[in-house]
Scaffold this active site. Sequence first.
Site, PDB file in Angstrom:
ATOM      1  N   TYR A   1      -4.982   5.366  -8.080  1.00  0.00           N
ATOM      2  CA  TYR A   1      -5.329   5.296  -6.668  1.00  0.00           C
ATOM      3  C   TYR A   1      -6.757   4.771  -6.545  1.00  0.00           C
ATOM      4  O   TYR A   1      -7.718   5.524  -6.658  1.00  0.00           O
ATOM      5  CB  TYR A   1      -5.209   6.676  -6.009  1.00  0.00           C
ATOM      6  CG  TYR A   1      -5.573   6.687  -4.544  1.00  0.00           C
ATOM      7  CD1 TYR A   1      -4.639   6.300  -3.575  1.00  0.00           C
ATOM      8  CD2 TYR A   1      -6.829   7.087  -4.114  1.00  0.00           C
ATOM      9  CE1 TYR A   1      -4.974   6.307  -2.232  1.00  0.00           C
ATOM     10  CE2 TYR A   1      -7.169   7.094  -2.770  1.00  0.00           C
ATOM     11  CZ  TYR A   1      -6.227   6.709  -1.833  1.00  0.00           C
ATOM     12  OH  TYR A   1      -6.549   6.716  -0.502  1.00  0.00           O
TER      13      TYR A   1
ATOM     14  N   TYR B   1       0.836  -1.205   0.000  1.00  0.00           N
ATOM     15  CA  TYR B   1       0.000   0.000   0.000  1.00  0.00           C
ATOM     16  C   TYR B   1       0.867   1.249   0.000  1.00  0.00           C
ATOM     17  O   TYR B   1       1.694   1.448   0.893  1.00  0.00           O
ATOM     18  CB  TYR B   1      -0.914  -0.004   1.219  1.00  0.00           C
ATOM     19  CG  TYR B   1      -1.996   1.045   1.187  1.00  0.00           C
ATOM     20  CD1 TYR B   1      -3.249   0.757   0.667  1.00  0.00           C
ATOM     21  CD2 TYR B   1      -1.770   2.330   1.679  1.00  0.00           C
ATOM     22  CE1 TYR B   1      -4.244   1.714   0.635  1.00  0.00           C
ATOM     23  CE2 TYR B   1      -2.763   3.295   1.644  1.00  0.00           C
ATOM     24  CZ  TYR B   1      -4.000   2.979   1.126  1.00  0.00           C
ATOM     25  OH  TYR B   1      -4.991   3.931   1.093  1.00  0.00           O
TER      26      TYR B   1
END
Lengths: 393, 139
Positions: free
Chosen positions: A345, A295
């Site tokens: 994203y 992440y």
Amino acid sequence: MTWRPGSCAVVGIGATDFSKDSGRSPLTLAAQAAHAALADAGLTAADVDGIVRCDMDTIYPAALAEALGVPDLGYWGDAGPGGSGPAAMVGQAVAAIEAGLATTVVVFRALNGRSGLRYGKGAATDVRAGGEASYEDLYLPYGMQTAGQFFALLAQDHMNRYGKTQEGLAEIALACREHANANPAAQFHDRTMTEESYYASRMLSTPLRLFDYCLESDGAAAVVVTSAERAADLRQKPAYVASVAQAAGPEPQPGLMFPMLTRTEMLTTPAVDCARRLFGRAGLTAADVDVAQIYDCFTITVLLQLEDYGFCGRGEGGEFAAAGHLRLSGDLPINTSGGHMSEAYIHGMNHVVEGVRQVRGTSTAQVPGAQVSLVTSAPPPGASALLLTAEAS
Amino acid sequence: MTERVLPVLDDPETAGFWAAAAEHRLVVRACAACGKEHHLPRAFCADCGTVSDHWVDVPPRGRLVSWTTVQHQVHPGYPTPYTVLLVELEDRPGMRMVGQLPGQPVTPLTAGQPVEAWFEHVDDTVLPQWRPTEGEWSS
């Protein structure tokens, strides 16, 4: 009842195009990604009896069921907060299937993160900050208003204590971009980055530059989860869920993000506790990981997780990254579709999709013969992670 | 100058912090029954189960933990550059607060350097703020 490694598998993956302005609602984006994931698995909406969303998604499970044409939704759930959701969302799907509450679960994330609700825009101008025990009143009035500013404080702290932080951050950005350049679906597919252009990018919040930041994107991604038994009869090679874990760690603190600055060990994130649980459940170690989707809301988020997941020692994240391990040619290739910084994203969900591709052998930056594929979600404020494997156990 | 973001003054968990600031006092929350200090402030004490609204004064001194100079403006009330300081209260490990100063340091900041609290009046609100005790600053 104990955890059963490989009891369930991801059998379908799907995503929309990634853009700055989709021109579509999050509902349409979610439906497109979920529809693609079902088609990929060789399933239809009629097979779906469960849907799991992210707690920050604007689309509720019943809404997606309607848009997809699911005739009889029998289970739904959500996980978060935000970016700590995706791996945990897959975990909820597994839990529901293992408990007999569902058989076929769609896990999705949809957002217009650039044309709609932008997470990078900071605090509202017309209301007082805080209330409802959010503790935002202790931060927003001080100009501490975005995730980037929060992570900048962690990055500076790391620089104060350890070495090679800056070199590590640069290499993380460069590795992700190099992988995105091989991925036609990546928003930055055609934009190369050099060490020179990284350092020339605009300083946003010291020590973090523009290229230390993730993109803001419109798009959606989805996966389909079912039992290993059923997966064997479906179209794609299953990506078995060897393990899934969540952790909030010691002193998790209230609120969403800024309160984490009051954890005694600010640079040790809940990913440490998540890793212990994750590897323990799978009977694997960090050394077994062939490829990782880590992440990456910011470069520093990746650097801290390299330490937390045990790929290197405490404080050695900069040195480890700078040594080149994270590229396709290295021993821990990360974010092989480009991740949040160079693909899109989608709040951690595109990482799940790419983690599955690596197990299937279909990534545009494929690690040859990848058997163990790590996917991490956040921190902050908690962490969740998945270990996907090519073999059932 | 566009208006700054101001804190709510009536959140049951933090109201006492802002009330004390209005009197130029820096406080942290402590359990009225067992004395355990809770930062971030909260009414419920996990150590003894008591709910209380009790605050203790703390010295307006601390050490600098980290900082960031914000150069990309996201809020019109906060012209860049400005610098956010993350400080830890003296003798209270992990008890951290943020402060904000316009501009940026001229003398490089260092972790652990002493900082002091000061009180900034913005409209009807007083914000406990922090600044280094030494060094040159450009605003």
